[in-house]
Design a protein around this motif. Structure first.
Motif, PDB file in Angstrom:
ATOM      1  N   TRP A  25       0.828  -1.202   0.000  1.00 44.49           N
ATOM      2  CA  TRP A  25       0.000   0.000   0.000  1.00 44.49           C
ATOM      3  C   TRP A  25       0.867   1.258   0.000  1.00 44.49           C
ATOM      4  O   TRP A  25       0.587   2.215  -0.697  1.00 44.49           O
ATOM      5  CB  TRP A  25      -0.921   0.011   1.212  1.00 44.49           C
ATOM      6  CG  TRP A  25      -2.067  -0.936   1.089  1.00 44.49           C
ATOM      7  CD1 TRP A  25      -2.271  -1.864   0.111  1.00 44.49           C
ATOM      8  CD2 TRP A  25      -3.181  -1.055   1.983  1.00 44.49           C
ATOM      9  NE1 TRP A  25      -3.422  -2.538   0.338  1.00 44.49           N
ATOM     10  CE2 TRP A  25      -4.006  -2.083   1.472  1.00 44.49           C
ATOM     11  CE3 TRP A  25      -3.546  -0.407   3.144  1.00 44.49           C
ATOM     12  CZ2 TRP A  25      -5.170  -2.454   2.090  1.00 44.49           C
ATOM     13  CZ3 TRP A  25      -4.711  -0.787   3.765  1.00 44.49           C
ATOM     14  CH2 TRP A  25      -5.515  -1.799   3.241  1.00 44.49           C
ATOM     15  N   ALA A  26       1.898   1.248   0.830  1.00 44.27           N
ATOM     16  CA  ALA A  26       2.751   2.419   0.895  1.00 44.27           C
ATOM     17  C   ALA A  26       3.438   2.676  -0.435  1.00 44.27           C
ATOM     18  O   ALA A  26       3.603   3.811  -0.873  1.00 44.27           O
ATOM     19  CB  ALA A  26       3.795   2.254   2.007  1.00 44.27           C
ATOM     20  N   ALA A  27       3.829   1.586  -1.090  1.00 44.06           N
ATOM     21  CA  ALA A  27       4.522   1.735  -2.366  1.00 44.06           C
ATOM     22  C   ALA A  27       3.639   2.396  -3.408  1.00 44.06           C
ATOM     23  O   ALA A  27       4.107   3.116  -4.281  1.00 44.06           O
ATOM     24  CB  ALA A  27       4.987   0.368  -2.873  1.00 44.06           C
ATOM     25  N   PHE A  28       2.339   2.177  -3.320  1.00 40.11           N
ATOM     26  CA  PHE A  28       1.431   2.758  -4.291  1.00 40.11           C
ATOM     27  C   PHE A  28       0.729   3.999  -3.744  1.00 40.11           C
ATOM     28  O   PHE A  28      -0.219   4.491  -4.329  1.00 40.11           O
ATOM     29  CB  PHE A  28       0.385   1.725  -4.732  1.00 40.11           C
ATOM     30  CG  PHE A  28       0.952   0.730  -5.710  1.00 40.11           C
ATOM     31  CD1 PHE A  28       0.840   0.951  -7.065  1.00 40.11           C
ATOM     32  CD2 PHE A  28       1.623  -0.389  -5.262  1.00 40.11           C
ATOM     33  CE1 PHE A  28       1.366   0.051  -7.963  1.00 40.11           C
ATOM     34  CE2 PHE A  28       2.146  -1.294  -6.154  1.00 40.11           C
ATOM     35  CZ  PHE A  28       2.023  -1.066  -7.513  1.00 40.11           C
ATOM     36  N   GLY A  29       1.188   4.480  -2.600  1.00 37.44           N
ATOM     37  CA  GLY A  29       0.630   5.713  -2.069  1.00 37.44           C
ATOM     38  C   GLY A  29      -0.762   5.579  -1.517  1.00 37.44           C
ATOM     39  O   GLY A  29      -1.497   6.551  -1.446  1.00 37.44           O
ATOM     40  N   LEU A  30      -1.175   4.354  -1.160  1.00 39.96           N
ATOM     41  CA  LEU A  30      -2.547   4.185  -0.679  1.00 39.96           C
ATOM     42  C   LEU A  30      -2.675   4.566   0.783  1.00 39.96           C
ATOM     43  O   LEU A  30      -3.570   5.301   1.150  1.00 39.96           O
ATOM     44  CB  LEU A  30      -3.001   2.732  -0.885  1.00 39.96           C
ATOM     45  CG  LEU A  30      -3.138   2.301  -2.339  1.00 39.96           C
ATOM     46  CD1 LEU A  30      -3.626   0.855  -2.392  1.00 39.96           C
ATOM     47  CD2 LEU A  30      -4.117   3.193  -3.068  1.00 39.96           C
ATOM     48  N   VAL A  31      -1.839   4.031   1.629  1.00 41.71           N
ATOM     49  CA  VAL A  31      -1.919   4.341   3.055  1.00 41.71           C
ATOM     50  C   VAL A  31      -0.523   4.282   3.634  1.00 41.71           C
ATOM     51  O   VAL A  31       0.403   3.719   3.060  1.00 41.71           O
ATOM     52  CB  VAL A  31      -2.802   3.322   3.827  1.00 41.71           C
ATOM     53  CG1 VAL A  31      -4.219   3.360   3.303  1.00 41.71           C
ATOM     54  CG2 VAL A  31      -2.251   1.938   3.747  1.00 41.71           C
ATOM     55  N   GLY A  32      -0.392   4.859   4.816  1.00 39.14           N
ATOM     56  CA  GLY A  32       0.823   4.650   5.578  1.00 39.14           C
ATOM     57  C   GLY A  32       0.600   3.543   6.567  1.00 39.14           C
ATOM     58  O   GLY A  32      -0.517   3.106   6.770  1.00 39.14           O
ATOM     59  N   CYS A  33       1.640   3.069   7.201  1.00 39.38           N
ATOM     60  CA  CYS A  33       1.491   1.968   8.139  1.00 39.38           C
ATOM     61  C   CYS A  33       1.545   2.441   9.585  1.00 39.38           C
ATOM     62  O   CYS A  33       1.629   1.637  10.493  1.00 39.38           O
ATOM     63  CB  CYS A  33       2.588   0.928   7.881  1.00 39.38           C
ATOM     64  SG  CYS A  33       2.457   0.196   6.245  1.00 39.38           S
ATOM     65  N   ALA A  34       1.515   3.750   9.809  1.00 40.63           N
ATOM     66  CA  ALA A  34       1.595   4.273  11.160  1.00 40.63           C
ATOM     67  C   ALA A  34       0.241   4.188  11.844  1.00 40.63           C
ATOM     68  O   ALA A  34      -0.795   4.036  11.210  1.00 40.63           O
ATOM     69  CB  ALA A  34       2.053   5.731  11.131  1.00 40.63           C
ATOM     70  N   LYS A  35       0.243   4.281  13.158  1.00 42.17           N
ATOM     71  CA  LYS A  35      -0.989   4.331  13.906  1.00 42.17           C
ATOM     72  C   LYS A  35      -1.708   5.642  13.571  1.00 42.17           C
ATOM     73  O   LYS A  35      -1.093   6.626  13.202  1.00 42.17           O
ATOM     74  CB  LYS A  35      -0.710   4.267  15.411  1.00 42.17           C
ATOM     75  CG  LYS A  35      -0.092   2.953  15.872  1.00 42.17           C
ATOM     76  CD  LYS A  35       0.115   2.962  17.364  1.00 42.17           C
ATOM     77  CE  LYS A  35       0.719   1.636  17.835  1.00 42.17           C
ATOM     78  NZ  LYS A  35       0.930   1.613  19.278  1.00 42.17           N
ATOM     79  N   GLY A 313     -13.988 -12.494   6.785  1.00 41.88           N
ATOM     80  CA  GLY A 313     -13.472 -11.127   6.733  1.00 41.88           C
ATOM     81  C   GLY A 313     -11.982 -11.076   6.502  1.00 41.88           C
ATOM     82  O   GLY A 313     -11.277 -12.080   6.608  1.00 41.88           O
ATOM     83  N   ASP A 314     -11.504  -9.886   6.170  1.00 41.04           N
ATOM     84  CA  ASP A 314     -10.059  -9.664   5.991  1.00 41.04           C
ATOM     85  C   ASP A 314      -9.662  -8.328   6.606  1.00 41.04           C
ATOM     86  O   ASP A 314      -8.853  -7.594   6.074  1.00 41.04           O
ATOM     87  CB  ASP A 314      -9.673  -9.715   4.506  1.00 41.04           C
ATOM     88  CG  ASP A 314     -10.205  -8.536   3.699  1.00 41.04           C
ATOM     89  OD1 ASP A 314     -11.108  -7.830   4.211  1.00 41.04           O
ATOM     90  OD2 ASP A 314      -9.736  -8.301   2.579  1.00 41.04           O
ATOM     91  N   GLY A 315     -10.286  -7.997   7.748  1.00 38.77           N
ATOM     92  CA  GLY A 315     -10.068  -6.706   8.374  1.00 38.77           C
ATOM     93  C   GLY A 315      -8.598  -6.388   8.602  1.00 38.77           C
ATOM     94  O   GLY A 315      -7.809  -7.256   8.963  1.00 38.77           O
ATOM     95  N   TYR A 316      -8.252  -5.132   8.398  1.00 37.38           N
ATOM     96  CA  TYR A 316      -6.882  -4.643   8.567  1.00 37.38           C
ATOM     97  C   TYR A 316      -6.906  -3.543   9.612  1.00 37.38           C
ATOM     98  O   TYR A 316      -7.532  -2.497   9.416  1.00 37.38           O
ATOM     99  CB  TYR A 316      -6.353  -4.136   7.226  1.00 37.38           C
ATOM    100  CG  TYR A 316      -4.958  -3.562   7.278  1.00 37.38           C
ATOM    101  CD1 TYR A 316      -3.861  -4.395   7.496  1.00 37.38           C
ATOM    102  CD2 TYR A 316      -4.740  -2.201   7.102  1.00 37.38           C
ATOM    103  CE1 TYR A 316      -2.573  -3.869   7.532  1.00 37.38           C
ATOM    104  CE2 TYR A 316      -3.461  -1.674   7.133  1.00 37.38           C
ATOM    105  CZ  TYR A 316      -2.382  -2.504   7.352  1.00 37.38           C
ATOM    106  OH  TYR A 316      -1.106  -1.995   7.378  1.00 37.38           O
ATOM    107  N   ASN A 317      -6.262  -3.775  10.740  1.00 36.79           N
ATOM    108  CA  ASN A 317      -6.297  -2.842  11.865  1.00 36.79           C
ATOM    109  C   ASN A 317      -4.901  -2.756  12.459  1.00 36.79           C
ATOM    110  O   ASN A 317      -4.615  -3.293  13.531  1.00 36.79           O
ATOM    111  CB  ASN A 317      -7.309  -3.336  12.906  1.00 36.79           C
ATOM    112  CG  ASN A 317      -7.548  -2.338  14.024  1.00 36.79           C
ATOM    113  OD1 ASN A 317      -7.284  -1.144  13.894  1.00 36.79           O
ATOM    114  ND2 ASN A 317      -8.051  -2.826  15.148  1.00 36.79           N
ATOM    115  N   PRO A 318      -3.976  -2.086  11.750  1.00 37.64           N
ATOM    116  CA  PRO A 318      -2.563  -2.131  12.131  1.00 37.64           C
ATOM    117  C   PRO A 318      -2.263  -1.583  13.518  1.00 37.64           C
ATOM    118  O   PRO A 318      -1.277  -1.976  14.138  1.00 37.64           O
ATOM    119  CB  PRO A 318      -1.876  -1.302  11.039  1.00 37.64           C
ATOM    120  CG  PRO A 318      -2.943  -0.404  10.513  1.00 37.64           C
ATOM    121  CD  PRO A 318      -4.195  -1.207  10.575  1.00 37.64           C
ATOM    122  N   SER A 319      -3.093  -0.688  14.016  1.00 36.18           N
ATOM    123  CA  SER A 319      -2.835  -0.120  15.343  1.00 36.18           C
ATOM    124  C   SER A 319      -3.642  -0.815  16.430  1.00 36.18           C
ATOM    125  O   SER A 319      -3.608  -0.389  17.588  1.00 36.18           O
ATOM    126  CB  SER A 319      -3.175   1.378  15.338  1.00 36.18           C
ATOM    127  OG  SER A 319      -4.540   1.582  15.056  1.00 36.18           O
TER     128      SER A 319
END
Length: 421
Positions: A25-35, A313-319
């Motif tokens: 995602w970061a490589a394509f400018g979609l999101v950052g991985c920070a909280k 589901g495939d929820g993504y909740n990095p923080s």
């Protein structure tokens, strides 16, 4: 501008999924991985004149929506289903619905585009105005509002994308005379085997010669056969050398006895909910009436915790934010507010009125907060005009929902409407 959607498998260990997804995602400018509390934003001016507040990338005209469902049939420790928890690799029986009267109309249709109707007790048609709210509704709504403001939002408005050409399916309506094909399994994840039950799902599929999938990396398509009351939804659909293939998808039959979801683990959305059920149709926008819930896709949602009617589901909740919503959870706009007193553009008003009565269902993961409207290619491939220029008028597509009243959003109680076992 289009944005490449990135693939990932849901069966990988959680840490690996996070690393792969964040990196891609970061490589394509979609999101950052920070909280969320530490997201770094910048302002840039895009070619279309937008001033964008993101991690440095311009806002796409359409948001990448569906992340691919894995063709593996993984075991689940717990999953919210229509009737029971499925852990077997054996294809379960079709999901039953109770049909005890006239079916509801999910919206205007035409004789050549007969809308598939799920069972009268389908969650897609449930009135949510009196549904109980989640105890932490305010916190969940704050989380969603944060996502509208930090994933491809401009400096002056939150972002809610409505996809019409990419990352949203075209629908094709067929009959008994349509040629039928056995759709081959495309092993897009290089696993070396065909999933159990594939032939049951994908043999004898009626496919018109003019059928084309969506643009973008998802290549989705939906097909409904009124003569057999059967629908198919396919992901990574392709035609080569006279034969058809897909990486994943599913079949529902009979549609009128199904609540609007595939049996585990089939279907194109992350939750297994039908694309036909929650996609906005062009004729609904023309008529100004949508009589069903709308599917909502978010970048972040709970990982490992679902709400009915989600099948998986495939929820993504990095923080690990406890206020992130669950996939499958329902939302509505405050039904006590008189929307006629608000200055809203026509499309926003239609969706806001729908959200008050039928609400949203969180059904997928996306690069930005987004909705699906039926893909125009399903009409233009028939020689019909693209309906959206006349529907949207002078307002650019990316600004259609700029005035959506997020302050009125409410989160409904988890598992609301789930049938008793």
């Amino acid at each position: 501008m289009g944005v490449m959607n990135r693939n990932r498998q849901r069966i990988q260990p959680r840490w690996l999924v996070c690393v792969v997804v964040c990196t891609a995602w970061a490589a394509f400018g979609l999101v950052g991985c920070a909280k969320p509390s530490s997201v770094t934003t910048t302002q840039v001016t895009c070619p279309n004149g937008q001033t964008v507040q993101t991690n440095g990338s311009c806002s796409p005209t359409e948001a990448p929506v569906t992340f691919p469902p894995t063709p593996t049939i993984p075991p689940l420790a717990t999953t919210s289903t229509m009737s029971s928890t499925t852990t077997s690799r054996t294809t379960p029986a079709p999901v039953p619905g109770t049909r005890t009267g006239p079916l509801p109309r999910p919206g205007p249709g035409t004789s050549d585009r007969p809308r598939p109707l799920f069972s009268r007790d389908s969650f897609w048609y449930a009135d949510v105005r009196k549904a109980p709210l989640a105890a932490n509704s305010a916190a969940i709504v704050k989380n969603i509002k944060y996502q509208t403001e930090h994933f491809y939002a401009t400096a002056n408005r939150p972002n809610l994308a409505i996809n019409i050409t990419e990352y949203t399916p075209p629908f094709y309506y067929v009959d008994a005379d349509t040629p039928r094909y056995n759709v081959k399994h495309y092993d897009c994840f290089k696993q070396g085997w065909v999933p159990d039950g594939w032939e049951t799902q994908m043999n004898n599929v009626p496919i018109p010669t003019w059928a084309l999938p969506s643009k973008g990396s998802d290549k989705e398509i939906g097909i409904y056969d009124k003569s057999t009351d059967t629908l198919w939804e396919l992901w990574l659909f392709d035609k080569r050398n006279g034969s058809y293939s897909a990486c994943w998808g599913g079949k529902i039959s009979p549609v009128s006895h199904n609540v609007g979801a595939f049996t585990y683990p089939w279907g194109c959305t992350a939750t297994g909910l039908s694309l036909f059920g929650g996609t906005i149709m062009a004729d609904e926008l023309k008529a100004g009436v949508i009589n069903h819930a709308i599917g909502l896709a978010l970048p972040n949602a709970q990982h490992g915790s679902l709400s009915w009617p989600a099948m998986r589901g495939d929820g993504y909740n990095p923080s690990d934010d406890p206020t992130a919503p669950r996939q499958g959870q329902r939302f509505r706009l405050d039904p006590t507010v008189d929307l006629s007193t608000m200055k809203l553009n026509p499309i926003t008003r239609i969706l806001a009125e729908t959200a008050q009565k039928y609400g949203f269902v969180l059904w997928d993961t996306s690069g930005a907060v987004s909705l699906r409207a039926e893909n125009a290619i399903g009409l233009t491939s028939l020689g019909q005009p693209n309906p959206y220029p006349s529907i949207f008028g002078p307002i650019p597509q990316y600004e259609q929902l700029a005035d959506f009243p997020w302050s009125l959003l409410q989160a409904i109680q988890v598992d609301w409407g789930k049938p008793a076992r």
